[in-house]
Scaffold this motif. Structure first.
Motif, PDB file in Angstrom:
ATOM      1  N   GLU A 383      -3.452  -8.146  10.767  1.00 50.91           N
ATOM      2  CA  GLU A 383      -4.127  -7.756   9.524  1.00 50.91           C
ATOM      3  C   GLU A 383      -5.204  -6.719   9.794  1.00 50.91           C
ATOM      4  O   GLU A 383      -5.375  -5.762   9.022  1.00 50.91           O
ATOM      5  N   GLU A 384      -5.945  -6.885  10.868  1.00 48.30           N
ATOM      6  CA  GLU A 384      -6.981  -5.908  11.209  1.00 48.30           C
ATOM      7  C   GLU A 384      -6.368  -4.529  11.457  1.00 48.30           C
ATOM      8  O   GLU A 384      -6.985  -3.502  11.163  1.00 48.30           O
ATOM      9  N   ARG A 385      -5.149  -4.525  11.962  1.00 50.63           N
ATOM     10  CA  ARG A 385      -4.496  -3.249  12.276  1.00 50.63           C
ATOM     11  C   ARG A 385      -4.295  -2.392  11.033  1.00 50.63           C
ATOM     12  O   ARG A 385      -4.295  -1.161  11.107  1.00 50.63           O
ATOM     13  N   HIS A 386      -4.141  -3.029   9.868  1.00 49.95           N
ATOM     14  CA  HIS A 386      -3.890  -2.290   8.637  1.00 49.95           C
ATOM     15  C   HIS A 386      -5.168  -1.979   7.846  1.00 49.95           C
ATOM     16  O   HIS A 386      -5.097  -1.360   6.784  1.00 49.95           O
ATOM     17  N   LEU A 387      -6.323  -2.415   8.353  1.00 45.91           N
ATOM     18  CA  LEU A 387      -7.565  -2.133   7.635  1.00 45.91           C
ATOM     19  C   LEU A 387      -7.876  -0.634   7.672  1.00 45.91           C
ATOM     20  O   LEU A 387      -7.730   0.003   8.724  1.00 45.91           O
ATOM     21  N   PRO A 388      -8.321  -0.038   6.557  1.00 47.19           N
ATOM     22  CA  PRO A 388      -8.832   1.333   6.624  1.00 47.19           C
ATOM     23  C   PRO A 388      -9.974   1.399   7.639  1.00 47.19           C
ATOM     24  O   PRO A 388     -10.691   0.414   7.859  1.00 47.19           O
ATOM     25  N   LYS A 389     -10.151   2.550   8.258  1.00 43.05           N
ATOM     26  CA  LYS A 389     -11.096   2.647   9.374  1.00 43.05           C
ATOM     27  C   LYS A 389     -12.530   2.331   8.978  1.00 43.05           C
ATOM     28  O   LYS A 389     -13.342   1.955   9.826  1.00 43.05           O
ATOM     29  N   THR A 390     -12.866   2.480   7.688  1.00 45.04           N
ATOM     30  CA  THR A 390     -14.247   2.229   7.273  1.00 45.04           C
ATOM     31  C   THR A 390     -14.496   0.792   6.850  1.00 45.04           C
ATOM     32  O   THR A 390     -15.624   0.439   6.518  1.00 45.04           O
ATOM     33  N   VAL A 391     -13.465  -0.052   6.827  1.00 44.05           N
ATOM     34  CA  VAL A 391     -13.638  -1.466   6.478  1.00 44.05           C
ATOM     35  C   VAL A 391     -13.892  -2.252   7.757  1.00 44.05           C
ATOM     36  O   VAL A 391     -13.032  -2.331   8.634  1.00 44.05           O
ATOM     37  N   LYS A 392     -15.080  -2.798   7.865  1.00 40.89           N
ATOM     38  CA  LYS A 392     -15.453  -3.528   9.080  1.00 40.89           C
ATOM     39  C   LYS A 392     -14.712  -4.859   9.154  1.00 40.89           C
ATOM     40  O   LYS A 392     -14.565  -5.554   8.142  1.00 40.89           O
ATOM     41  N   THR A 393     -14.255  -5.219  10.322  1.00 42.83           N
ATOM     42  CA  THR A 393     -13.572  -6.496  10.491  1.00 42.83           C
ATOM     43  C   THR A 393     -14.525  -7.647  10.232  1.00 42.83           C
ATOM     44  O   THR A 393     -15.743  -7.517  10.378  1.00 42.83           O
ATOM     45  N   LEU A 394     -13.959  -8.792   9.854  1.00 36.17           N
ATOM     46  CA  LEU A 394     -14.793  -9.965   9.603  1.00 36.17           C
ATOM     47  C   LEU A 394     -15.575 -10.368  10.848  1.00 36.17           C
ATOM     48  O   LEU A 394     -16.762 -10.703  10.771  1.00 36.17           O
TER      49      LEU A 394
END
Length: 416
Positions: A383-394
């Protein structure tokens, strides 16, 4: 990243939500056929890999006229005099109360594309209400159902140390925009009341899959918490000069430029966000159809697609926030979203007005996952792999043992 327009957003009628609510048992589980269809829709909206993380509730009583009254006020406020805007700008709260423009960092830049008016629709002063609402009060100490026992002095210190949570509402003085405060509060309360019904079904959905889940967790938060933030938004007409500057910025990808010039990619960090469908206005303040079929709200679900979402104008949208993602151990998922600006062929200055209500725990609310669920369940590497680059991981903001206030502060620090 491929792009598609959602064939339809998962929707539930207000009537069906009310009927499902009436079929509840004391343990928070549905007892008849009403809940079967509703819970299936909750799963499709929030719990599957290709879920958008948003649900539309249609047929909400009183919504249509209230939307017509509220949204044009965003433009009126944004076009007010500097004196009026300065009177409702609260620097000490980190611009989390009153007017905010150009103070939020989105995609590494100060966001000048929109202006926001923030207010708590449930109470004008959270500290005062917390002290007054106490279940146990002495001359020096206060205990509530959702917070630890602390002295009044300790509560006051917490409020002063966390003004983004506790700063009281501010409103334009001297009769300027007299309808702003009451209309924001009326719509905010309507959204919260419908949000309670949605939360109830989210709890039932998670309870079916996680035996250790705390009964009525999200519903209790939205019912009991006075920590609520309404945000009235005015998206300024898209400036071609700013667009050209963005295109020359090598730090932005094509996806950034194409789909986030009105609002950058982000997740909501609270429990549940209620959305009033946006309204487009022309230079005279008259409502118009969107001049650009690609303008509006976009979602980036966990399958890596890019989806353009159009809420029915007579509905309320409800997005899952990261706090519910944590509380459900990942059975409910927040989805990154952004807003693309409208570009008219005749370069007419078209603006967009919208309204969001962020329902969330109070400062000391826990941020724990259910027994039997893991951190990996809550947000996995895929799921983290598909996050836009500006969305910080949990995991860059949320740590075991945090309360909601600490998680919020870590999130604010990433964007302000």
């Amino acid at each position: 990243m491929s792009e598609q327009t959602a064939p339809h957003v998962v929707s539930i009628s207000y009537e069906d939500l009310v009927n499902a609510s009436s079929s509840y048992t004391k343990d928070g589980r549905g007892k008849d056929c009403w809940t079967v269809e509703v819970l299936e829709k909750i799963g499709r909206a929030y719990g599957e890999k290709d879920s958008l993380g948003i649900l539309a509730v249609t047929g909400v009583p009183g919504l249509k006229p209230l939307r017509q009254s509220l949204l044009p006020l965003a433009r009126q406020l944004a076009l007010s005099s500097d004196k009026v805007l300065e009177s409702v700008t609260d620097v000490s709260s980190g611009y989390q109360v009153g007017w905010s423009h150009g103070k939020e960092r989105v995609e590494g830049k100060f966001d000048l594309s929109k202006g926001s008016f923030y207010a708590n629709p449930l109470t004008d002063n959270l500290l005062t209400s917390t002290l007054e609402r106490s279940t146990t009060t002495t001359a020096t100490t206060v205990t509530t159902a959702t917070t630890p026992t602390m002295t009044r002095e300790e509560w006051t210190n917490i409020a002063h140390e966390n003004p983004a949570f506790f700063a009281p509402n501010v409103c334009p003085p001297n009769g300027a925009l007299p309808d702003l405060e009451p209309t924001v509060k009326e719509m905010g309360k309507l959204v919260c009341n419908v949000g309670k019904l949605v939360a109830q079904q989210c709890d039932a959905y998670v309870s079916q899959q996680s035996p250790g889940y705390e009964t009525k967790k999200i519903e209790t938060i939205i019912t009991d918490s006075l920590c609520c933030k309404a945000r009235l938004l005015h998206y300024f007409a898209r400036d071609e000069n700013n667009m050209n500057e963005n295109k020359n910025d090598e730090s932005q990808t094509m996806d950034d430029m194409d789909f986030s010039d009105w609002c950058g990619w982000h997740n909501d960090h609270g429990s549940l966000t209620g959305l009033v469908p946006g309204m487009f206005l022309d230079e005279n303040g008259e409502e118009v159809s969107s001049p650009d079929p690609k303008a509006g709200l976009y979602y980036n679900p966990r399958n890596g697609t890019l989806v353009h979402v159009k809420l029915p104008p007579d509905s309320l949208g409800f997005q899952i926030g990261e706090t519910s993602q944590i509380h459900s151990g990942g059975l409910l998922k927040a989805t990154p979203h952004a807003v693309r600006g409208a570009h008219a062929n005749n370069n007419a200055p078209i603006t967009r007005e919208s309204f969001a209500v962020f329902m969330e725990p109070e400062y000391f609310g826990d941020m724990t996952i259910p027994p039997g669920r893991t951190v990996q369940d809550t947000q996995g590497a895929d799921e983290e792999r598909h996050l836009p680059k500006t969305v910080k991981t949990l995991d860059s903001r949320w740590k075991a043992g945090m309360n909601f206030g600490e998680f919020s502060n870590a999130t604010f620090a990433a964007f302000y």
